[in-house]
Design an enzyme around this catalytic site. Sequence first.
Site, PDB file in Angstrom:
ATOM      1  N   ARG A 286      66.277 -12.451  80.341  1.00  0.00           N
ATOM      2  CA  ARG A 286      65.281 -11.383  80.138  1.00  0.00           C
ATOM      3  C   ARG A 286      65.078 -10.561  81.417  1.00  0.00           C
ATOM      4  NH1 ARG A 286      66.422 -13.052  75.763  1.00  0.00           N
ATOM      5  NH2 ARG A 286      65.019 -13.508  74.040  1.00  0.00           N
TER       6      ARG A 286
ATOM      7  N   SER B   2      58.752 -12.060  70.863  1.00  0.00           N
ATOM      8  CA  SER B   2      58.167 -13.083  71.749  1.00  0.00           C
ATOM      9  C   SER B   2      57.245 -12.387  72.740  1.00  0.00           C
ATOM     10  CB  SER B   2      59.259 -13.809  72.537  1.00  0.00           C
ATOM     11  OG  SER B   2      60.149 -14.467  71.677  1.00  0.00           O
TER      12      SER B   2
ATOM     13  N   GLU C  66      56.657 -11.306  78.422  1.00  0.00           N
ATOM     14  CA  GLU C  66      57.908 -10.544  78.284  1.00  0.00           C
ATOM     15  C   GLU C  66      57.585  -9.097  77.936  1.00  0.00           C
ATOM     16  OE1 GLU C  66      61.096 -12.146  75.620  1.00  0.00           O
ATOM     17  OE2 GLU C  66      61.068 -10.160  74.725  1.00  0.00           O
TER      18      GLU C  66
HETATM   19  P1  FAD Z   1      60.895  -0.132  74.359  1.00  0.00           P
HETATM   20  O1  FAD Z   1      59.918  -1.146  73.904  1.00  0.00           O
HETATM   21  O2  FAD Z   1      60.742   1.252  73.879  1.00  0.00           O
HETATM   22  O3  FAD Z   1      60.909  -0.114  75.951  1.00  0.00           O
HETATM   23  C1  FAD Z   1      60.949  -1.329  76.675  1.00  0.00           C
HETATM   24  C2  FAD Z   1      60.953  -0.996  78.179  1.00  0.00           C
HETATM   25  O4  FAD Z   1      62.156  -0.329  78.549  1.00  0.00           O
HETATM   26  C3  FAD Z   1      59.827  -0.060  78.611  1.00  0.00           C
HETATM   27  O5  FAD Z   1      59.441  -0.443  79.897  1.00  0.00           O
HETATM   28  C4  FAD Z   1      60.499   1.309  78.636  1.00  0.00           C
HETATM   29  O6  FAD Z   1      59.859   2.194  79.555  1.00  0.00           O
HETATM   30  C5  FAD Z   1      61.894   0.966  79.109  1.00  0.00           C
HETATM   31  N1  FAD Z   1      62.951   1.840  78.557  1.00  0.00           N
HETATM   32  C6  FAD Z   1      63.237   2.018  77.251  1.00  0.00           C
HETATM   33  N2  FAD Z   1      64.321   2.797  77.106  1.00  0.00           N
HETATM   34  C7  FAD Z   1      64.726   3.128  78.356  1.00  0.00           C
HETATM   35  C8  FAD Z   1      65.815   3.897  78.860  1.00  0.00           C
HETATM   36  N3  FAD Z   1      66.696   4.488  78.072  1.00  0.00           N
HETATM   37  N4  FAD Z   1      65.940   4.015  80.195  1.00  0.00           N
HETATM   38  C9  FAD Z   1      65.060   3.401  81.039  1.00  0.00           C
HETATM   39  N5  FAD Z   1      64.012   2.663  80.611  1.00  0.00           N
HETATM   40  C10 FAD Z   1      63.854   2.532  79.282  1.00  0.00           C
HETATM   41  N6  FAD Z   1      64.225  -9.245  72.387  1.00  0.00           N
HETATM   42  C11 FAD Z   1      65.234 -10.113  72.643  1.00  0.00           C
HETATM   43  O7  FAD Z   1      65.778 -10.101  73.750  1.00  0.00           O
HETATM   44  N7  FAD Z   1      65.665 -10.987  71.695  1.00  0.00           N
HETATM   45  C12 FAD Z   1      65.131 -11.053  70.467  1.00  0.00           C
HETATM   46  O8  FAD Z   1      65.549 -11.867  69.643  1.00  0.00           O
HETATM   47  C13 FAD Z   1      64.068 -10.155  70.154  1.00  0.00           C
HETATM   48  N8  FAD Z   1      63.489 -10.177  68.943  1.00  0.00           N
HETATM   49  C14 FAD Z   1      62.476  -9.305  68.651  1.00  0.00           C
HETATM   50  C15 FAD Z   1      61.916  -9.339  67.384  1.00  0.00           C
HETATM   51  C16 FAD Z   1      60.889  -8.464  67.044  1.00  0.00           C
HETATM   52  C17 FAD Z   1      60.297  -8.527  65.668  1.00  0.00           C
HETATM   53  C18 FAD Z   1      60.421  -7.523  68.000  1.00  0.00           C
HETATM   54  C19 FAD Z   1      59.353  -6.544  67.641  1.00  0.00           C
HETATM   55  C20 FAD Z   1      60.974  -7.485  69.276  1.00  0.00           C
HETATM   56  C21 FAD Z   1      62.008  -8.388  69.625  1.00  0.00           C
HETATM   57  N9  FAD Z   1      62.591  -8.397  70.901  1.00  0.00           N
HETATM   58  C22 FAD Z   1      63.633  -9.252  71.172  1.00  0.00           C
HETATM   59  C23 FAD Z   1      62.137  -7.467  71.944  1.00  0.00           C
HETATM   60  C24 FAD Z   1      62.799  -6.057  71.806  1.00  0.00           C
HETATM   61  O9  FAD Z   1      63.512  -5.968  70.611  1.00  0.00           O
HETATM   62  C25 FAD Z   1      63.720  -5.767  72.979  1.00  0.00           C
HETATM   63  O10 FAD Z   1      63.037  -5.862  74.210  1.00  0.00           O
HETATM   64  C26 FAD Z   1      64.353  -4.374  72.878  1.00  0.00           C
HETATM   65  O11 FAD Z   1      65.437  -4.254  73.774  1.00  0.00           O
HETATM   66  C27 FAD Z   1      63.344  -3.268  73.140  1.00  0.00           C
HETATM   67  O12 FAD Z   1      63.949  -2.028  72.840  1.00  0.00           O
HETATM   68  P2  FAD Z   1      63.077  -0.728  72.635  1.00  0.00           P
HETATM   69  O13 FAD Z   1      64.005   0.408  72.466  1.00  0.00           O
HETATM   70  O14 FAD Z   1      62.088  -0.933  71.578  1.00  0.00           O
HETATM   71  O15 FAD Z   1      62.364  -0.643  74.068  1.00  0.00           O
HETATM   72  N1  EPU Z   2      58.673 -23.953  68.570  1.00  0.00           N
HETATM   73  C1  EPU Z   2      57.568 -24.673  68.162  1.00  0.00           C
HETATM   74  N2  EPU Z   2      56.522 -23.981  67.607  1.00  0.00           N
HETATM   75  C2  EPU Z   2      56.538 -22.632  67.458  1.00  0.00           C
HETATM   76  C3  EPU Z   2      57.665 -21.901  67.890  1.00  0.00           C
HETATM   77  C4  EPU Z   2      58.729 -22.600  68.445  1.00  0.00           C
HETATM   78  O1  EPU Z   2      57.512 -25.890  68.299  1.00  0.00           O
HETATM   79  O2  EPU Z   2      55.563 -22.093  66.964  1.00  0.00           O
HETATM   80  C5  EPU Z   2      59.822 -24.680  69.106  1.00  0.00           C
HETATM   81  C6  EPU Z   2      60.984 -24.660  68.080  1.00  0.00           C
HETATM   82  O3  EPU Z   2      60.856 -25.705  67.171  1.00  0.00           O
HETATM   83  C7  EPU Z   2      62.180 -24.812  68.963  1.00  0.00           C
HETATM   84  C8  EPU Z   2      61.764 -24.099  70.249  1.00  0.00           C
HETATM   85  O4  EPU Z   2      60.352 -24.008  70.232  1.00  0.00           O
HETATM   86  O5  EPU Z   2      62.419 -26.152  69.263  1.00  0.00           O
HETATM   87  C9  EPU Z   2      62.395 -22.707  70.383  1.00  0.00           C
HETATM   88  O6  EPU Z   2      62.024 -21.898  69.263  1.00  0.00           O
HETATM   89  P1  EPU Z   2      62.994 -20.762  68.670  1.00  0.00           P
HETATM   90  O7  EPU Z   2      64.371 -21.302  68.458  1.00  0.00           O
HETATM   91  O8  EPU Z   2      62.295 -20.135  67.517  1.00  0.00           O
HETATM   92  O9  EPU Z   2      63.146 -19.737  69.837  1.00  0.00           O
HETATM   93  P2  EPU Z   2      62.090 -19.161  70.870  1.00  0.00           P
HETATM   94  O10 EPU Z   2      62.275 -19.855  72.173  1.00  0.00           O
HETATM   95  O11 EPU Z   2      60.738 -19.141  70.295  1.00  0.00           O
HETATM   96  C10 EPU Z   2      63.798 -17.405  71.768  1.00  0.00           C
HETATM   97  C11 EPU Z   2      63.707 -15.969  72.192  1.00  0.00           C
HETATM   98  C12 EPU Z   2      63.774 -15.066  70.984  1.00  0.00           C
HETATM   99  C13 EPU Z   2      65.100 -15.288  70.279  1.00  0.00           C
HETATM  100  C14 EPU Z   2      65.195 -16.755  69.871  1.00  0.00           C
HETATM  101  C15 EPU Z   2      66.544 -17.097  69.284  1.00  0.00           C
HETATM  102  C16 EPU Z   2      62.453 -15.854  74.265  1.00  0.00           C
HETATM  103  C17 EPU Z   2      61.164 -15.529  74.932  1.00  0.00           C
HETATM  104  N3  EPU Z   2      62.486 -15.738  72.941  1.00  0.00           N
HETATM  105  O12 EPU Z   2      62.634 -17.661  70.991  1.00  0.00           O
HETATM  106  O13 EPU Z   2      63.712 -13.713  71.427  1.00  0.00           O
HETATM  107  O14 EPU Z   2      65.216 -14.486  69.131  1.00  0.00           O
HETATM  108  O15 EPU Z   2      64.998 -17.601  71.025  1.00  0.00           O
HETATM  109  O16 EPU Z   2      67.514 -17.094  70.279  1.00  0.00           O
HETATM  110  O17 EPU Z   2      63.415 -16.188  74.945  1.00  0.00           O
HETATM  111  C18 EPU Z   2      62.181 -11.983  71.987  1.00  0.00           C
HETATM  112  O18 EPU Z   2      62.617 -12.071  73.151  1.00  0.00           O
HETATM  113  O19 EPU Z   2      61.319 -11.125  71.641  1.00  0.00           O
HETATM  114  C19 EPU Z   2      62.689 -12.913  70.982  1.00  0.00           C
HETATM  115  C20 EPU Z   2      62.232 -12.940  69.730  1.00  0.00           C
END
Ligand code: FAD
Ligand code: EPU
Length: 352
Positions: A163, A233, A328
């Site tokens: 991250r 997250s 995050e």
């Molecule tokens: P924004 O939220 O619009 O911006 C994020 C930051 O980047 C801000 O500081 C902004 O100023 C800056 N920024 C944006 N675009 C630019 C650019 N072109 N140049 C310079 N700076 C810029 N993240 C994960 O890593 N893994 C996941 O599994 C994951 N799952 C998600 C699930 C859900 C339901 C949600 C809502 C979010 C999840 N995220 C996850 C977080 C998110 O998807 C990522 O951080 C994504 O990359 C954000 O993209 P965005 O375009 O929405 O950025």
């Molecule tokens: N867990 C619990 N209770 C909960 C949630 C999770 O006990 O309420 C336990 C799960 O059972 C598991 C562990 O925590 O043993 C990890 O959970 P999970 O696999 O759901 O992943 P996570 O750590 O919660 C991370 C990323 C996600 C990404 C998933 C899959 C971060 C901060 N989050 O979540 O990214 O999609 O792994 O790779 O690293 C995001 O960054 O926004 C995001 C959604």
Amino acid sequence: MNVNNNVNLKPFHTFGIDMPCDVLVEATTIEDIMAVYRNPEWESLPKLILGKGSNVLFTEPFHGVVIINQLLGKSITVEEDGILLTVSGGEDWPSLVEWSLEQGLSGLENLAMIPGCAGSAPIQNIGAYGVEFKDVCSYVDYVDLTTFKRVRLSAEECRFDYRDSIFKHELLGRVMIVEVGLKLPTTWAPTLTYGPLKADKDLLTTPREVFDLVCDIRGTKLPDPQVTGNAGSFFKNPIISSESFQTLQALYPELTGYPVTDGVKIAAGWLIDRCGLKGHQIGGAQVHPQQALVIVNVGEATATDILELAWFIKLAVKDKYGVELEHEVRFFDSQQETRLEAIFAQSQPFSH
Ligand code: FAD
Ligand code: EPU
């Protein structure tokens, strides 16, 4: 370039909270972006670049210019050692992943359904299900917002980490990412190391099957921001020293950890869950009942509701486990980026 004054940011970020900004610009070309930064009328105003707003929380009305990245375009080049996808920064990441599969390409399937723009993906080195952006990154192009020069960084120069990247450090606030180059393999090299994928390893014989399974899992765990506001997250998974991990594990044998270079990564969701906080609510902000790492807007949440809940979670986890959670989600006040710790630095713990 589309310019509007006094705009409600609600549709431009996935928490879906009412929050105004002074000016909103939808930029479709690099020239648009340069024009914003060169405009003497806006010279003294703070500026904020936004993709899909899926990782941000506006803590106050933003008294500046919000620039929405709408740079579009993508192409495929077959190279000697693989496939190069050239993608403009404003392309929608989840659509790109689906499109790549439709083109018969592989490599992005584990990163399905991560909301946001391609240009935002390098910033926190998006990751899920055993793959991170760094694993598919060839290069990242940015425009320096002072010199307006276009610069290309190799994946190594981006200094990707969990991250994290150079865009959260030296280049923070100084650049706009305009294009990413993704290197994909010519033959599928699946990554099936993450829990649920590993369990079904033998059944997963195509990138499409992995994509479908990842989508299924995400659908059950993560709330859809179109329905319930959230930013994924809320906190990062903390990395603690091996000694701290051993001490914690002695107290909580069910705690699992993943060794990483600088210690052991533990699941923040587990810690929050075991504090009994699933479903805990302050105003319209709630700890998601299915995934404790996600804070949801269950109705008319205000930014203060979200902040108070986040602070409450942070204190509860610190109190019970001695572990410091780091958010995050990126916070922006009326002028600039801020942090939870700065907002609550002077305050007393809540009694919620
Ligand atoms: P924004 O939220 O619009 O911006 C994020 C930051 O980047 C801000 O500081 C902004 O100023 C800056 N920024 C944006 N675009 C630019 C650019 N072109 N140049 C310079 N700076 C810029 N993240 C994960 O890593 N893994 C996941 O599994 C994951 N799952 C998600 C699930 C859900 C339901 C949600 C809502 C979010 C999840 N995220 C996850 C977080 C998110 O998807 C990522 O951080 C994504 O990359 C954000 O993209 P965005 O375009 O929405 O950025
Ligand atoms: N867990 C619990 N209770 C909960 C949630 C999770 O006990 O309420 C336990 C799960 O059972 C598991 C562990 O925590 O043993 C990890 O959970 P999970 O696999 O759901 O992943 P996570 O750590 O919660 C991370 C990323 C996600 C990404 C998933 C899959 C971060 C901060 N989050 O979540 O990214 O999609 O792994 O790779 O690293 C995001 O960054 O926004 C995001 C959604």
